[in-house]
Design a protein around this motif. Structure first.
Motif, PDB file in Angstrom:
ATOM      1  N   LEU A 191       0.817  -1.209   0.000  1.00 27.84           N
ATOM      2  CA  LEU A 191       0.000   0.000   0.000  1.00 27.84           C
ATOM      3  C   LEU A 191       0.849   1.257   0.000  1.00 27.84           C
ATOM      4  O   LEU A 191       1.952   1.292   0.580  1.00 27.84           O
ATOM      5  N   LYS A 192       0.324   2.278  -0.651  1.00 27.65           N
ATOM      6  CA  LYS A 192       0.996   3.558  -0.792  1.00 27.65           C
ATOM      7  C   LYS A 192       0.113   4.653  -0.199  1.00 27.65           C
ATOM      8  O   LYS A 192      -1.120   4.498  -0.148  1.00 27.65           O
ATOM      9  N   PRO A 193       0.695   5.766   0.199  1.00 27.46           N
ATOM     10  CA  PRO A 193      -0.131   6.861   0.724  1.00 27.46           C
ATOM     11  C   PRO A 193      -1.223   7.294  -0.243  1.00 27.46           C
ATOM     12  O   PRO A 193      -2.315   7.681   0.187  1.00 27.46           O
ATOM     13  N   GLU A 194      -0.963   7.200  -1.529  1.00 31.57           N
ATOM     14  CA  GLU A 194      -1.976   7.600  -2.506  1.00 31.57           C
ATOM     15  C   GLU A 194      -3.144   6.628  -2.595  1.00 31.57           C
ATOM     16  O   GLU A 194      -4.118   6.896  -3.291  1.00 31.57           O
ATOM     17  N   ASP A 195      -3.050   5.502  -1.914  1.00 31.95           N
ATOM     18  CA  ASP A 195      -4.186   4.574  -1.834  1.00 31.95           C
ATOM     19  C   ASP A 195      -5.174   4.996  -0.753  1.00 31.95           C
ATOM     20  O   ASP A 195      -6.247   4.388  -0.619  1.00 31.95           O
ATOM     21  N   THR A 196      -4.835   6.024   0.008  1.00 31.98           N
ATOM     22  CA  THR A 196      -5.734   6.509   1.050  1.00 31.98           C
ATOM     23  C   THR A 196      -7.045   6.993   0.437  1.00 31.98           C
ATOM     24  O   THR A 196      -7.044   7.817  -0.475  1.00 31.98           O
ATOM     25  N   ALA A 197      -8.133   6.444   0.931  1.00 28.15           N
ATOM     26  CA  ALA A 197      -9.457   6.760   0.383  1.00 28.15           C
ATOM     27  C   ALA A 197     -10.515   6.038   1.204  1.00 28.15           C
ATOM     28  O   ALA A 197     -10.197   5.176   2.021  1.00 28.15           O
ATOM     29  N   VAL A 198     -11.753   6.408   0.937  1.00 20.51           N
ATOM     30  CA  VAL A 198     -12.874   5.599   1.408  1.00 20.51           C
ATOM     31  C   VAL A 198     -13.152   4.560   0.324  1.00 20.51           C
ATOM     32  O   VAL A 198     -13.314   4.912  -0.851  1.00 20.51           O
ATOM     33  N   TYR A 199     -13.190   3.309   0.725  1.00 19.97           N
ATOM     34  CA  TYR A 199     -13.427   2.219  -0.211  1.00 19.97           C
ATOM     35  C   TYR A 199     -14.874   1.749  -0.080  1.00 19.97           C
ATOM     36  O   TYR A 199     -15.339   1.445   1.019  1.00 19.97           O
ATOM     37  N   TYR A 200     -15.549   1.686  -1.215  1.00 19.07           N
ATOM     38  CA  TYR A 200     -16.949   1.318  -1.251  1.00 19.07           C
ATOM     39  C   TYR A 200     -17.147   0.011  -2.003  1.00 19.07           C
ATOM     40  O   TYR A 200     -16.572  -0.203  -3.075  1.00 19.07           O
ATOM     41  N   CYS A 201     -17.974  -0.811  -1.450  1.00 20.09           N
ATOM     42  CA  CYS A 201     -18.419  -2.014  -2.129  1.00 20.09           C
ATOM     43  C   CYS A 201     -19.723  -1.695  -2.872  1.00 20.09           C
ATOM     44  O   CYS A 201     -20.543  -0.905  -2.394  1.00 20.09           O
ATOM     45  N   SER A 202     -19.884  -2.298  -4.030  1.00 19.80           N
ATOM     46  CA  SER A 202     -21.120  -2.155  -4.779  1.00 19.80           C
ATOM     47  C   SER A 202     -21.462  -3.483  -5.435  1.00 19.80           C
ATOM     48  O   SER A 202     -20.571  -4.310  -5.681  1.00 19.80           O
ATOM     49  N   ALA A 203     -22.723  -3.659  -5.711  1.00 27.34           N
ATOM     50  CA  ALA A 203     -23.148  -4.900  -6.345  1.00 27.34           C
ATOM     51  C   ALA A 203     -24.378  -4.671  -7.193  1.00 27.34           C
ATOM     52  O   ALA A 203     -25.228  -3.831  -6.861  1.00 27.34           O
ATOM     53  N   LYS A 204     -24.456  -5.405  -8.273  1.00 31.00           N
ATOM     54  CA  LYS A 204     -25.665  -5.434  -9.083  1.00 31.00           C
ATOM     55  C   LYS A 204     -26.432  -6.689  -8.695  1.00 31.00           C
ATOM     56  O   LYS A 204     -25.902  -7.799  -8.777  1.00 31.00           O
ATOM     57  N   VAL A 205     -27.661  -6.462  -8.269  1.00 32.93           N
ATOM     58  CA  VAL A 205     -28.427  -7.525  -7.636  1.00 32.93           C
ATOM     59  C   VAL A 205     -29.712  -7.793  -8.415  1.00 32.93           C
ATOM     60  O   VAL A 205     -30.425  -6.856  -8.806  1.00 32.93           O
ATOM     61  N   ASP A 206     -29.966  -9.065  -8.612  1.00 32.68           N
ATOM     62  CA  ASP A 206     -31.248  -9.506  -9.175  1.00 32.68           C
ATOM     63  C   ASP A 206     -32.146  -9.820  -7.981  1.00 32.68           C
ATOM     64  O   ASP A 206     -31.933 -10.816  -7.291  1.00 32.68           O
ATOM     65  N   ILE A 207     -33.127  -8.972  -7.753  1.00 32.22           N
ATOM     66  CA  ILE A 207     -33.938  -9.121  -6.548  1.00 32.22           C
ATOM     67  C   ILE A 207     -34.918 -10.286  -6.671  1.00 32.22           C
ATOM     68  O   ILE A 207     -35.046 -11.107  -5.764  1.00 32.22           O
ATOM     69  N   SER A 208     -35.616 -10.352  -7.777  1.00 33.41           N
ATOM     70  CA  SER A 208     -36.736 -11.299  -7.878  1.00 33.41           C
ATOM     71  C   SER A 208     -36.467 -12.494  -8.754  1.00 33.41           C
ATOM     72  O   SER A 208     -37.267 -13.428  -8.780  1.00 33.41           O
ATOM     73  N   GLY A 209     -35.330 -12.469  -9.496  1.00 32.98           N
ATOM     74  CA  GLY A 209     -35.051 -13.581 -10.385  1.00 32.98           C
ATOM     75  C   GLY A 209     -35.519 -13.371 -11.802  1.00 32.98           C
ATOM     76  O   GLY A 209     -35.418 -14.281 -12.635  1.00 32.98           O
ATOM     77  N   ASP A 210     -36.006 -12.153 -12.106  1.00 43.61           N
ATOM     78  CA  ASP A 210     -36.480 -11.885 -13.465  1.00 43.61           C
ATOM     79  C   ASP A 210     -35.396 -11.275 -14.350  1.00 43.61           C
ATOM     80  O   ASP A 210     -35.665 -10.905 -15.486  1.00 43.61           O
ATOM     81  N   GLY A 211     -34.199 -11.148 -13.835  1.00 46.21           N
ATOM     82  CA  GLY A 211     -33.090 -10.620 -14.612  1.00 46.21           C
ATOM     83  C   GLY A 211     -32.888  -9.128 -14.503  1.00 46.21           C
ATOM     84  O   GLY A 211     -31.893  -8.603 -15.003  1.00 46.21           O
ATOM     85  N   THR A 212     -33.817  -8.438 -13.863  1.00 48.40           N
ATOM     86  CA  THR A 212     -33.655  -6.992 -13.672  1.00 48.40           C
ATOM     87  C   THR A 212     -32.635  -6.749 -12.566  1.00 48.40           C
ATOM     88  O   THR A 212     -32.764  -7.290 -11.463  1.00 48.40           O
ATOM     89  N   LEU A 213     -31.615  -5.946 -12.892  1.00 50.76           N
ATOM     90  CA  LEU A 213     -30.541  -5.697 -11.921  1.00 50.76           C
ATOM     91  C   LEU A 213     -30.655  -4.300 -11.326  1.00 50.76           C
ATOM     92  O   LEU A 213     -30.916  -3.337 -12.045  1.00 50.76           O
ATOM     93  N   ARG A 214     -30.446  -4.206 -10.033  1.00 48.80           N
ATOM     94  CA  ARG A 214     -30.372  -2.936  -9.346  1.00 48.80           C
ATOM     95  C   ARG A 214     -29.018  -2.839  -8.671  1.00 48.80           C
ATOM     96  O   ARG A 214     -28.491  -3.839  -8.170  1.00 48.80           O
ATOM     97  N   GLN A 215     -28.457  -1.649  -8.665  1.00 48.61           N
ATOM     98  CA  GLN A 215     -27.142  -1.465  -8.068  1.00 48.61           C
ATOM     99  C   GLN A 215     -27.278  -0.934  -6.648  1.00 48.61           C
ATOM    100  O   GLN A 215     -28.030   0.006  -6.386  1.00 48.61           O
ATOM    101  N   TYR A 216     -26.532  -1.558  -5.745  1.00 49.24           N
ATOM    102  CA  TYR A 216     -26.524  -1.180  -4.347  1.00 49.24           C
ATOM    103  C   TYR A 216     -25.104  -0.817  -3.918  1.00 49.24           C
ATOM    104  O   TYR A 216     -24.121  -1.280  -4.526  1.00 49.24           O
TER     105      TYR A 216
END
Length: 121
Positions: free
Chosen positions: A85-110
Motif C-alpha cells: 500500500l501507498k499513501p496515494e491509496d488513502t481513500a474511502v473504499y466502497y463495495c457495490s453490487a448489481k443484484v437480481d432481486i426477484s429472479g427476473d433478470g432486472t438488476l439494481r445497483q446497491y
C-alpha cells in the motif's frame, strides 16, 4: 432490502497490506457483478476492481499486481486484498453490487457505506 456491509479498513503504514470484505444480505435472488470503488478527498469516485458472478475480473490498470479481488458466491461476499500500500491509496473504499432481486433478470445497483483506508508514509 439489500444491504452491503464493508469491513477491514484501517490505518496501515506504507508497504503494508489490508484485506477488505463486503457481505451482501437481505431479500434477493442473487448477486451478479460485485465491485470495489474508492474515493479520495476532493477526487471523483473511481473503480478499483470488479468481479462477475462467473469469475471474470477487472482491476484498474495501475493497481494490477498490488490489488486482488475475489468473491465467495455462497457467502455473498467479495474481498479486496491490497498489498504494498501507498499513501496515494488513502481513500474511502466502497463495495457495490448489481443484484437480481426477484429472479427476473432486472438488476439494481446497491452500495455499502464505505470503509476508510489510510496509508501513512
Amino acid at each position: 432490502q439489500v444491504q452491503l456491509v464493508e469491513s477491514g479498513g484501517g490505518l496501515v503504514q506504507a508497504g503494508g497490506s489490508l484485506r477488505l470484505s463486503c457481505v451482501g444480505s437481505g431479500s434477493m435472488f442473487r448477486i451478479n457483478d460485485m465491485y470495489w470503488y474508492r474515493q479520495a478527498p476532493e477526487k471523483q469516485r473511481e473503480l478499483v476492481a470488479a468481479e462477475s458472478r462467473d469469475g471474470s475480473i477487472t482491476v484498474r490498470a495501475p493497481l494490477k499486481g498490488r490489488f486482488t479481488i475475489s468473491r465467495d458466491n455462497a457467502k455473498n461476499t467479495v474481498y479486496l486484498q491490497m498489498n504494498s500500500l501507498k499513501p496515494e491509496d488513502t481513500a474511502v473504499y466502497y463495495c457495490s453490487a448489481k443484484v437480481d432481486i426477484s429472479g427476473d433478470g432486472t438488476l439494481r445497483q446497491y452500495w455499502g457505506q464505505g470503509t476508510q483506508v489510510t496509508v501513512s508514509s
